[in-house]
Structure formats: C-alpha cells, structure tokens
Scaffold this motif. Structure first.
Motif, PDB file in Angstrom:
ATOM      1  N   GLU A 178       0.975  -1.378  -0.027  1.00  0.00           N
ATOM      2  CA  GLU A 178      -0.015  -0.057  -0.122  1.00  0.00           C
ATOM      3  C   GLU A 178       0.830   1.287  -0.025  1.00  0.00           C
ATOM      4  O   GLU A 178       0.520   2.253  -0.724  1.00  0.00           O
ATOM      5  CB  GLU A 178      -1.021  -0.129   1.155  1.00  0.00           C
ATOM      6  N   ARG A 179       1.868   1.247   0.783  1.00  0.00           N
ATOM      7  CA  ARG A 179       2.891   2.498   0.566  1.00  0.00           C
ATOM      8  C   ARG A 179       3.528   2.613  -0.539  1.00  0.00           C
ATOM      9  O   ARG A 179       3.726   3.899  -1.064  1.00  0.00           O
ATOM     10  CB  ARG A 179       4.017   2.266   1.738  1.00  0.00           C
ATOM     11  N   TRP A 180       3.816   1.520  -1.180  1.00  0.00           N
ATOM     12  CA  TRP A 180       4.457   1.518  -2.483  1.00  0.00           C
ATOM     13  C   TRP A 180       3.386   2.197  -3.706  1.00  0.00           C
ATOM     14  O   TRP A 180       3.819   3.011  -4.291  1.00  0.00           O
ATOM     15  CB  TRP A 180       4.907   0.193  -3.066  1.00  0.00           C
ATOM     16  N   VAL A 181       2.346   1.756  -3.424  1.00  0.00           N
ATOM     17  CA  VAL A 181       1.095   2.246  -4.270  1.00  0.00           C
ATOM     18  C   VAL A 181       0.953   3.818  -4.275  1.00  0.00           C
ATOM     19  O   VAL A 181       1.277   4.611  -5.108  1.00  0.00           O
ATOM     20  CB  VAL A 181      -0.230   1.577  -3.933  1.00  0.00           C
ATOM     21  N   HIS A 182       0.971   4.270  -2.894  1.00  0.00           N
ATOM     22  CA  HIS A 182       0.976   5.690  -2.650  1.00  0.00           C
ATOM     23  C   HIS A 182       2.225   6.583  -3.186  1.00  0.00           C
ATOM     24  O   HIS A 182       2.005   7.662  -3.490  1.00  0.00           O
ATOM     25  CB  HIS A 182       0.551   5.876  -1.184  1.00  0.00           C
ATOM     26  N   ASP A 183       3.234   5.802  -3.173  1.00  0.00           N
ATOM     27  CA  ASP A 183       4.467   6.422  -3.408  1.00  0.00           C
ATOM     28  C   ASP A 183       4.495   6.393  -4.752  1.00  0.00           C
ATOM     29  O   ASP A 183       5.610   7.287  -5.494  1.00  0.00           O
ATOM     30  CB  ASP A 183       5.835   5.771  -2.617  1.00  0.00           C
ATOM     31  N   GLY A 184       3.924   5.910  -5.631  1.00  0.00           N
ATOM     32  CA  GLY A 184       3.919   5.587  -7.198  1.00  0.00           C
ATOM     33  C   GLY A 184       5.073   5.043  -7.641  1.00  0.00           C
ATOM     34  O   GLY A 184       5.714   5.686  -8.790  1.00  0.00           O
ATOM     35  N   TYR A 185       5.790   3.938  -7.209  1.00  0.00           N
ATOM     36  CA  TYR A 185       6.893   3.608  -7.689  1.00  0.00           C
ATOM     37  C   TYR A 185       6.997   3.266  -9.072  1.00  0.00           C
ATOM     38  O   TYR A 185       8.080   3.081  -9.697  1.00  0.00           O
ATOM     39  CB  TYR A 185       7.346   2.207  -6.855  1.00  0.00           C
ATOM     40  N   ASP A 188       3.177   6.865 -13.664  1.00  0.00           N
ATOM     41  CA  ASP A 188       1.707   7.342 -13.953  1.00  0.00           C
ATOM     42  C   ASP A 188       1.296   6.286 -14.852  1.00  0.00           C
ATOM     43  O   ASP A 188       1.606   6.411 -16.215  1.00  0.00           O
ATOM     44  CB  ASP A 188       1.778   8.607 -14.203  1.00  0.00           C
ATOM     45  N   THR A 193      -5.490   2.610  -8.220  1.00  0.00           N
ATOM     46  CA  THR A 193      -4.895   2.108  -7.153  1.00  0.00           C
ATOM     47  C   THR A 193      -5.834   1.547  -5.930  1.00  0.00           C
ATOM     48  O   THR A 193      -5.133   0.787  -5.138  1.00  0.00           O
ATOM     49  CB  THR A 193      -4.159   3.472  -6.553  1.00  0.00           C
ATOM     50  N   LYS A 194      -6.814   1.745  -5.802  1.00  0.00           N
ATOM     51  CA  LYS A 194      -7.706   1.436  -4.844  1.00  0.00           C
ATOM     52  C   LYS A 194      -7.750  -0.330  -5.024  1.00  0.00           C
ATOM     53  O   LYS A 194      -7.729  -1.180  -4.004  1.00  0.00           O
ATOM     54  CB  LYS A 194      -9.258   1.846  -4.804  1.00  0.00           C
ATOM     55  N   ILE A 197      -4.523  -2.052  -3.865  1.00  0.00           N
ATOM     56  CA  ILE A 197      -4.685  -2.166  -2.387  1.00  0.00           C
ATOM     57  C   ILE A 197      -5.780  -3.304  -2.017  1.00  0.00           C
ATOM     58  O   ILE A 197      -5.375  -3.910  -0.922  1.00  0.00           O
ATOM     59  CB  ILE A 197      -4.937  -0.528  -1.915  1.00  0.00           C
TER      60      ILE A 197
END
Length: 226
Positions: A178-185, A188, A193-194, A197
C-alpha cells in the motif's frame, strides 16, 4: 545463520521473508547498496540477500551503483556464498551474471499468477508485482517461472555457487505494498490504485504462508545451514 541484506537506505523492509528468517534464528546484517563495502570486509556470512529498489538497473544514472553491486555479487558467488534476489535484485543479478534488463512498455502490477516449471522454488502464487522493468537472464541460467511480461524466476550456478532470483515480490506485506502504491513507484500508468490495495489486503494471509514456505525451500536449494 548470518545473512547480509543489500537494500536502499530508505527501504529495508524484507517483509514476510525477514519475518521467516528471524523465526529461523537468522542474524540480519543490513548493507546500504549506495555505499556497499567490499565483500571481503563484511566478515562471515551464510547468504547475500538483494532486496528491491525504486532504482532501475538499466538507468545510466545508477551505473556506478549497479557495477559495484554486480561485482559484490560475483565475488560472493566465487567465494562460495549463495545469493538470492527480489525484483531489482533479480535484475541486478541477471546483469551481474551476463544478462541484461530494460524499461518495460508498461508496468506489471497487482497480484498475478506465475507460470512455473518448479512449484517448489517458484510457486505459481498469485504474487504481488510492482515493477517497470524486464530482465533477460544470463545464458547460464535456468528459468523456472515466467509471466506474459517476461522471466519471473531463475537459478544459476555458473560461478560455482548457487543463486536464485524472483522478479515478483514474495516478501511484500499488504502495508508495504500500500505504501508503494501511494508512493507511485511504478510511475503514472492510470491504474486503479484502490484495486491494487484491495488485492494486497485480500491476498495477505496466503502470501505470508507461501513466502514462509518459499524461504525454507530457497535455503534448502542454496544449501544454507539452519
């Protein structure tokens, strides 16, 4: 077991793999891949473990970092120390042993099943994916798993010691994913994203069990004493 873990200073989370290794009584020694010492200076070790990274092993700006870590891997294998790697670690290991890697047309994301010829060392999953790169394994490698994007697991013993690497993320916990998703590794890509997760949370328990079993299988294959 004394295991040296090569990781970025900002992300040293080995997730389910670290959990299982600690349960087995391992001592985990962290090494910063941006300031990697010579292999001969790290003292006694039973295994080198290469974690993932938001770097690209093919990107020119990381050339010196990649070359140092590649030399570290080759020295370890020639000295009898096995190596295992995940995601960037797999790309790095492929390059160190004569393969290559490059930027993919699209990122590989979410929980995906892997086509496997060895369900012990490369279970079909589903496994968490989060990368924007593809690797070609060295000619000496044996590929154990693939997806429609490319190789997902290989083993190699061309330098006299066994190594194993996975492109997917068997170690990742739901919280880290989830952190990786929010960080956008992954950049774009317009992905939901939901949904990513949701998948991470849904597969959390199964992934943990699979990861723990995979650690045991990998240690046996690499002939690491426990």
């Amino acid at each position: 077991m004394r295991i040296h873990v090569v990781a970025d200073a900002a992300d040293k989370d080995g997730g389910h793999f670290h959990e299982r290794l600690l349960l087995l009584g391992a001592e985990l020694v962290e090494l910063d891949r941006d300031d990697l010492p010579a292999h001969g200076s790290i003292g006694e070790t039973d295994l080198i473990f290469l974690l993932g990274s938001d770097k690209g092993a093919h990107e020119p700006k990381w050339k010196d970092v990649v070359e140092r870590e590649s030399a570290f891997v080759r020295t370890a294998l020639r000295s009898g120390t096995p190596v295992m790697g995940i995601c960037y670690g797999a790309q790095l290991m492929a390059r160190a042993l004569g393969g290559t890697s490059w930027r993919a047309d699209q990122p590989e994301l979410g929980w995906q099943r892997v086509d496997t010829t060895d369900p012990v060392l490369c279970p079909e999953g589903p496994w968490g994916q989060m990368h924007s790169d593809v690797f070609a394994p060295p000619a000496t490698a044996r590929v154990l798993g693939t997806s429609w994007r490319g190789p997902q697991c290989f083993v190699d013993d061309s330098l006299g010691t066994r190594s194993i690497a996975w492109q997917f993320h068997p170690e990742v916990t739901a919280a880290t994913y989830e952190r990786w998703v929010h960080d956008g590794y992954y950049g774009d890509s317009g992905v939901d994203t939901k949904e990513l997760i949701r998948q991470a949370r849904f597969h959390e328990a199964k992934t943990r069990n699979l990861a723990h079993a995979l650690v045991d299988s990998a240690l046996d294959f690499l002939q690491v004493r426990r």
